[in-house]
Every structure is written in C-alpha cells, then in structure tokens.
Design an enzyme around this catalytic site. Structure first.
Site, PDB file in Angstrom:
ATOM      1  N   HIS A  61       0.894 -11.649   2.388  1.00 22.38           N
ATOM      2  CA  HIS A  61       0.341 -11.059   1.555  1.00 22.38           C
ATOM      3  C   HIS A  61      -0.521 -12.060   0.381  1.00 22.38           C
ATOM      4  O   HIS A  61      -1.691 -11.820   0.384  1.00 22.38           O
ATOM      5  CB  HIS A  61       0.560  -9.787   0.492  1.00 22.38           C
ATOM      6  CG  HIS A  61      -0.366  -8.736   0.547  1.00 22.38           C
ATOM      7  ND1 HIS A  61      -0.008  -7.315   0.654  1.00 22.38           N
ATOM      8  CD2 HIS A  61      -1.725  -8.814   0.409  1.00 22.38           C
ATOM      9  CE1 HIS A  61      -1.169  -6.932   0.425  1.00 22.38           C
ATOM     10  NE2 HIS A  61      -2.282  -7.509   0.251  1.00 22.38           N
ATOM     11  N   TYR A  79       0.800  -1.241   0.128  1.00 25.63           N
ATOM     12  CA  TYR A  79      -0.014   0.122  -0.017  1.00 25.63           C
ATOM     13  C   TYR A  79       0.873   1.349  -0.042  1.00 25.63           C
ATOM     14  O   TYR A  79       0.257   2.317  -0.126  1.00 25.63           O
ATOM     15  CB  TYR A  79      -0.805   0.125   1.298  1.00 25.63           C
ATOM     16  CG  TYR A  79      -1.743  -1.144   1.475  1.00 25.63           C
ATOM     17  CD1 TYR A  79      -1.896  -2.088   0.307  1.00 25.63           C
ATOM     18  CD2 TYR A  79      -2.522  -1.352   2.627  1.00 25.63           C
ATOM     19  CE1 TYR A  79      -2.949  -3.354   0.508  1.00 25.63           C
ATOM     20  CE2 TYR A  79      -3.484  -2.555   2.686  1.00 25.63           C
ATOM     21  CZ  TYR A  79      -3.501  -3.287   1.719  1.00 25.63           C
ATOM     22  OH  TYR A  79      -4.410  -4.297   1.894  1.00 25.63           O
TER      23      TYR A  79
END
EC number: 1.1.1.307
Length: 282
Positions: free
Chosen positions: A113, A55
């Site tokens: 992730h 992000y």
C-alpha cells in the site's frame, strides 16, 4: 478509437494475467454497506474490485462476489498490505488473514500500500508477495504510492534474483496531480498504472474546464475525468456509494476526448487530495 472498449475490456499484465481496464473502488465505504454497494457495481458491469486491508471491508467485497451469481474467475479482486504489516513475516500473515476475511482462495492482485518501513521491510514484504504468488494465493503483485527511488530499489532487487514481476503500480492520478515521471517510468517497463481517486475526491468537479468539456460531449465533469484517465492509459478506480453515480461512472465508453481537450486537462499541477508517500525519502 480503433477498437471499441467496454467496461469488460482488459489489459495484459506482465504476470501473464489480465486486468479490466476500469475498477470499482471501495475506499471509505463502511463494511456494513460494502456488500450492497459492490453488488450494485457488479450489476452495472464492473468486474474489477479494488479493496485494501486498511479499508476494513474485504469481507463485504467477498460476500458481494459470492452472492453475485458470477463465477469467481470473472471478477478481478485486489487488496493491499498496510504500512503496519510491512516486513516478510507480517506481510505473509496479512495475506493469509485477508484470504480468510474475503473468503476467497486467491486474490487477483495484492499491492504494497505504501513504501513505509525502510528498505529491509519493503523488500521483505515483496519476498512474501512473491512466495504467495508461487503458492497460488495471488496471481499478480505490485505496489502503490511508491516514488521513483522506491521503484528503482525494487527493480534492482528483482533483477538481482529477488524474483517476481512488478505488474501493477497504483497512485492518486487526475488532471491536477502530475505524476508523469512515475507513470512514464512504469509505461517504459510495461507496468500497468492504476489511478485511485480519479475524481480527486470531488474537489475539482466545479472546475470551469470540466464544465466546458462536459457540455461539448454532453457528459458530467466526473465522466470527463474518468475518460481522461482511460485515454492516458491508466486503469481508473472511481468510487461511489450511490447507484446512479455508479452507473454514470461506467458510461464513459461512448465518447472520446479530442487531443485539444486532453491538452486542456494537462494542467501540470501537483495537488494531492490524499496522502503522498511517493515523496517519503526513506
């Protein structure tokens, strides 16, 4: 509801720590806006921030926590190891870099992730998480976007001496994405399930069933979707940059969907709005 839940209510994790039952997601929020938006979420009452290396806004999350006036121990902070940092050495480096980026002594949760890179890389990354946990760099560890075969691979490794405990799993989850096989696998093992994109990126907010149910409870389609997630036993991670919507997303503890309405939202549909690494065969 037998017990009144609030934004600060928590679930117990296998690691022995606790996780707030709802979090604030910062996916796609620019670094330049992250501190302000996250501070707004903390003012509303969120105590759980879900970030990730991918992000690019861990720094803003850390700044928001430092300037919130709240003690660090009151806030649950998550980051995630990206596909490009899979493998023992790369994951270990990524953890240390993230600690520096967020200017925090520890993360409450670090997830892998996605299950990319192959078995050796996945298990190497897990070993790095376990070592970081023992060193106090992270309190709880888990995975994101793993399919059943990836989960079973990890379970076998842990049970055969690999160490650590899978405390949390995170997936895209909403009424139009049925991952019941995965969520049932986790719940049978007391693994907490987090729901990212619980609003399906807004793509389903005009669904007639949401309008109908929302009218009954005087709630918005978004609030109905978040409430569904909570009643499914998930930890939803709604995201917004708008103060009004951040507040609205938090106002989901004063009503409860009936069994009938929960049934109406059991669509059985499998329509990801994001990537879907669970189907990766490697």
């Amino acid at each position: 509801m037998a017990t009144k839940q609030t934004l600060q209510s928590k679930h117990k994790l296998l690691s022995g720590h606790e996780i707030p039952i709802m979090g604030f997601g910062v996916y796609m929020i620019p670094q330049s806006a992250t501190e302000k938006v996250t501070q707004e979420a903390l003012k509303v009452g969120f105590r759980h921030i879900d970030s990730a290396i991918m992000y690019g806004n861990e720094k803003g999350c850390g700044q928001a926590i430092q300037n919130s006036g709240l003690d660090r121990s009151e806030i649950f902070l998550t980051t995630k190891i990206p596909p490009g940092s899979m493998g023992y050495k790369a994951t270990a480096r990524a953890i240390d870099k993230s600690l520096q980026e967020a200017a925090t002594e520890y993360f409450d949760l670090i997830l892998l992730h996605a299950p990319y890179g192959g078995k050796e890389a996945r298990l190497g990354s897990w070993r790095a998480l376990v070592e970081a946990q023992k060193a106090g760099k992270v309190r709880s560890i888990g995975v994101s976007n793993y399919g059943i075969h990836h989960l079973e691979e990890l379970e076998e490794y842990v049970l055969n001496g690999g160490g650590g405990e899978l405390s949390v799993g995170q997936w895209e989850l909403h009424p139009w994405l049925d991952h019941s096989d995965i969520t049932e696998w986790c719940k049978s093992r007391d693994i907490i399930v987090e729901a990212y994109s619980p609003l399906a990126h807004g793509e389903r907010l005009r669904e007639p069933v949401l309008a109908s149910i929302g009218k009954k409870y005087r709630k918005s389609p978004a609030q109905v979707m978040i409430r569904w997630s909570l009643q499914m036993g998930f930890v939803p991670l709604p995201k917004s940059k708008t103060p009004q919507r951040i507040r609205e997303n938090a106002e989901v503890f004063d009503f409860e969907l009936s069994d009938e309405d929960m049934g109406l939202l059991d669509t059985g549909e499998y329509s990801p709005t994001d990537w879907d690494p669970t189907v990766d065969e490697d």
